[in-house]
Write a protein that holds these residues in place. Structure first.
Motif, PDB file in Angstrom:
ATOM      1  N   VAL A  34      38.633  44.189  37.709  1.00 21.10           N
ATOM      2  CA  VAL A  34      39.289  44.852  38.829  1.00 21.10           C
ATOM      3  C   VAL A  34      39.551  43.915  39.998  1.00 21.10           C
ATOM      4  CG1 VAL A  34      37.131  45.643  39.876  1.00 21.10           C
ATOM      5  CG2 VAL A  34      39.241  46.945  40.255  1.00 21.10           C
ATOM      6  N   ALA A  35      38.709  42.911  40.185  1.00 19.82           N
ATOM      7  CA  ALA A  35      38.874  41.968  41.298  1.00 19.82           C
ATOM      8  C   ALA A  35      39.969  40.957  40.977  1.00 19.82           C
ATOM      9  CB  ALA A  35      37.553  41.269  41.601  1.00 19.82           C
ATOM     10  N   ASP A  36      40.226  40.068  41.926  1.00 21.59           N
ATOM     11  CA  ASP A  36      41.293  39.088  41.727  1.00 21.59           C
ATOM     12  C   ASP A  36      40.791  37.773  41.136  1.00 21.59           C
ATOM     13  OD1 ASP A  36      39.933  38.046  43.866  1.00 21.59           O
ATOM     14  OD2 ASP A  36      41.629  38.067  45.259  1.00 21.59           O
ATOM     15  N   VAL A 167      42.979  39.900  35.523  1.00 21.74           N
ATOM     16  CA  VAL A 167      42.421  40.283  36.814  1.00 21.74           C
ATOM     17  C   VAL A 167      43.272  41.383  37.448  1.00 21.74           C
ATOM     18  CG1 VAL A 167      41.352  38.033  37.142  1.00 21.74           C
ATOM     19  CG2 VAL A 167      43.655  38.448  38.034  1.00 21.74           C
ATOM     20  N   LYS A 168      42.743  41.967  38.505  1.00 20.27           N
ATOM     21  CA  LYS A 168      43.399  43.079  39.202  1.00 20.27           C
ATOM     22  C   LYS A 168      43.757  44.204  38.237  1.00 20.27           C
ATOM     23  CE  LYS A 168      45.390  40.090  42.790  1.00 20.27           C
ATOM     24  NZ  LYS A 168      46.638  39.659  43.466  1.00 20.27           N
ATOM     25  N   SER A 169      42.869  44.448  37.284  1.00 14.66           N
ATOM     26  CA  SER A 169      43.080  45.467  36.257  1.00 14.66           C
ATOM     27  C   SER A 169      41.888  46.414  36.244  1.00 14.66           C
ATOM     28  CB  SER A 169      43.264  44.819  34.877  1.00 14.66           C
ATOM     29  OG  SER A 169      44.365  43.935  34.876  1.00 14.66           O
ATOM     30  N   ARG A 170      42.090  47.611  36.690  1.00 14.30           N
ATOM     31  CA  ARG A 170      41.011  48.602  36.788  1.00 14.30           C
ATOM     32  C   ARG A 170      41.063  49.559  35.598  1.00 14.30           C
ATOM     33  NH1 ARG A 170      37.895  50.576  40.910  1.00 14.30           N
ATOM     34  NH2 ARG A 170      39.130  49.399  42.462  1.00 14.30           N
ATOM     35  N   ALA A 188      47.036  48.571  37.075  1.00 13.17           N
ATOM     36  CA  ALA A 188      47.225  47.173  37.458  1.00 13.17           C
ATOM     37  C   ALA A 188      48.470  47.057  38.319  1.00 13.17           C
ATOM     38  CB  ALA A 188      47.348  46.283  36.228  1.00 13.17           C
ATOM     39  N   GLU A 189      48.350  46.371  39.460  1.00 13.23           N
ATOM     40  CA  GLU A 189      49.465  46.187  40.378  1.00 13.23           C
ATOM     41  C   GLU A 189      50.102  47.523  40.754  1.00 13.23           C
ATOM     42  OE1 GLU A 189      49.948  43.340  41.650  1.00 13.23           O
ATOM     43  OE2 GLU A 189      48.885  42.016  40.280  1.00 13.23           O
TER      44      GLU A 189
END
Length: 374
Positions: A34-36, A167-170, A188-189
C-alpha cells in the motif's frame, strides 16, 4: 480479470522474505504494497536486533523460526554485504531474586540449541565494568542488522527469481470459494479492480487481522482480535561504554527497557510498552515520542547502568507491534495459519508477527512455502 499465481500482501521484511521463498521455488509472485516503497510499516520502526532465540518456549514457532531465521539472515547478510554485526548481548540480573529468571532463560536456550554463558558478578564486572549486576547471561550469537539494506537484498533476490513488487496497491478484501482461484479487490492510483490468485499470503503487518476479516469464505472464528502496542525509543546523546546489547532480566512477560546499538554504534534504549486503544485506525497512530516518558526510562536504565549521564536521553522514534492478545493475557505464538488450520485452500494468514519477526523472516518464508506445498 487479470490472474496471478501467488499474491503476497505487504512488502515488509516478512512479506518480502515469503515472496522471495516462493519465487525461488518457481511460483509467479506479485507483492502488493500500500505504501510507495518497501518496508515502510512495522519493518521501518524496530530495534534491528538479530535475536538468538533463547527467550521463546521450546518447540514453539517463535523458537524454531527464530533460531533457523538467525542462521539464514547472517548467511544472506554476508553474501550480499548487508551491514550487520554479531555484537552479542548481556541479560543482566540486578539482584539475586532475578537469578531464577536467568536460569529459566538458560534452560530455554539449552532446549533451543542456543549457546549461552553464565557470568557471575565478578565475571560481569570484568567484561563490562560500568554495569551493575549480580549475574548475567552472555549470548554471543545475538547481533544487529541494517534492516532496510536487508529488505533491499530480499527484493533483489525476489526480482531475480521473477517476482514483482507493486507499490501504492491496497488490497481491500477478497472472496475464496472451493475449487476456484481467489478474487481479490484492490485499489491502485485511485482505481478499483479485481485480481484472481491461486494462492494468497496475508503479510499485512498491522492490517493483517483486519484484512483477514475482509476475506469472504474464511470463517470469522479464524480471525483473532487485533491489538496494537506502541514502543518508544530514546537515543543516547553521549558516548556509550558498551560494545554489546544489554537487556535487564525479564519481569513477567516484558523484556524491559534495553540498550541496543545501531550499525554506526549509536546507542538507543527501548522499547517501552504502551497499549493503544482498541479500534484505532492505522492512519491515526501518533508516532511521536513523548518526552515525559524520559523519567521512567532513566529509572529503568540506572538499575543496570548507574552511570547513565543526566539529561543524556533524547526522544528518538517509536514503533507499533501487531499483537493478537490484550495487556492481561500471555503472549501467544506466531499465528501462521494455512489451509490445515482454517480450511481455505491457497490462503496463508500471518497474524501477530511481532518480535522476533525480523530475525525469523527468512525461516517464515521457508515455513509458508512448505505449507503451500502440502
Amino acid at each position: 480479470m487479470d490472474q496471478v499465481d501467488t499474491l503476497v500482501v505487504g512488502a515488509g521484511v516478512v512479506g518480502l522474505a515469503v515472496a522471495r521463498a516462493l519465487a525461488q521455488r518457481g511460483h509467479e509472485v506479485l507483492v502488493a504494497e500500500v505504501a510507495d516503497g518497501i518496508g515502510q510499516g512495522v519493518s521501518s520502526r524496530n530495534s534491528e536486533v538479530v535475536h538468538a532465540g533463547f527467550v521463546y518456549a521450546p518447540g514453539s514457532l517463535k523458537a524454531r523460526l527464530c533460531v533457523r531465521g538467525k542462521a539464514l539472515l547472517y548467511e544472506l547478510a554476508e553474501r550480499h554485504g548487508v551491514p550487520h554485526r554479531r555484537c552479542g548481548k548481556l541479560v543482566v540480573a540486578t539482584e539475586p531474586a532475578q537469578h531464577a529468571a536467568l536460569q529459566r532463560l538458560a534452560e530455554r536456550g539449552a532446549a533451543n540449541g542456543v549457546p549461552l554463558e553464565w557470568l557471575d558478578a565478578a565475571a560481569l564486572r570484568q567484561r563490562q565494568p560500568e554495569l551493575h549486576g549480580t549475574a548475567a547471561l552472555w549470548s554471543p550469537s545475538t547481533g544487529i542488522v541494517d534492516s532496510h539494506a536487508l529488505m533491499l537484498a530480499l527484493q533483489g533476490e525476489l526480482e531475480r527469481a521473477g517476482g514483482q513488487v507493486a507499490v501504492k496497491s491496497r488490497v481491500l478484501g477478497g472472496t475464496f470459494a472451493p475449487g476456484r482461484p481467489a478474487v481479490l479487490r484492490l485499489q491502485a492510483e485511485g482505481e478499483a479492480f479485481e485480481l484472481g490468485a491461486r494462492q494468497v499470503i496475508n503479510a499485512a503487518g498491522l492490517g493483517a487481522c483486519r484484512l483477514a476479516a475482509a476475506f469472504e469464505g474464511l470463517p470469522a472464528a479464524q480471525v483473532p482480535r487485533p491489538r496494537w502496542a506502541k514502543g518508544s525509543y530514546f537515543a543516547l546523546a553521549a558516548r556509550v561504554p558498551f560494545d554489546c546489547l544489554v537487556y535487564p532480566a525479564p519481569v513477567d512477560a516484558w523484556l524491559g527497557v534495553h540498550l541496543t546499538l545501531d550499525i554506526a554504534g549509536q546507542a538507543r534504549f527501548g522499547p517501552d510498552l504502551e497499549w493503544l486503544p482498541e479500534g484505532v485506525e492505522e492512519a491515526d497512530i501518533d508516532y511521536r515520542v513523548d518526552p515525559a516518558r524520559r523519567a521512567s526510562f532513566e529509572d529503568a536504565i540506572r538499575r543496570y547502568w548507574p552511570g547513565l549521564p543526566q539529561g543524556a536521553l533524547q526522544p528518538a522514534y517509536s514503533g507499533v507491534r501487531p499483537k493478537i492478545h490484550g495487556p492481561d493475557q500471555p503472549a501467544p505464538d506466531f499465528r501462521i495459519d494455512g489451509p490445515a488450520q482454517h480450511g481455505v485452500a491457497g490462503l496463508v494468514n500471518l497474524l501477530g508477527i511481532e518480535s522476533p519477526g525480523l530475525t525469523s523472516s527468512l525461516a517464515i518464508g521457508e515455513h509458508v512455502a512448505a505449507l503451500l506445498a502440502t
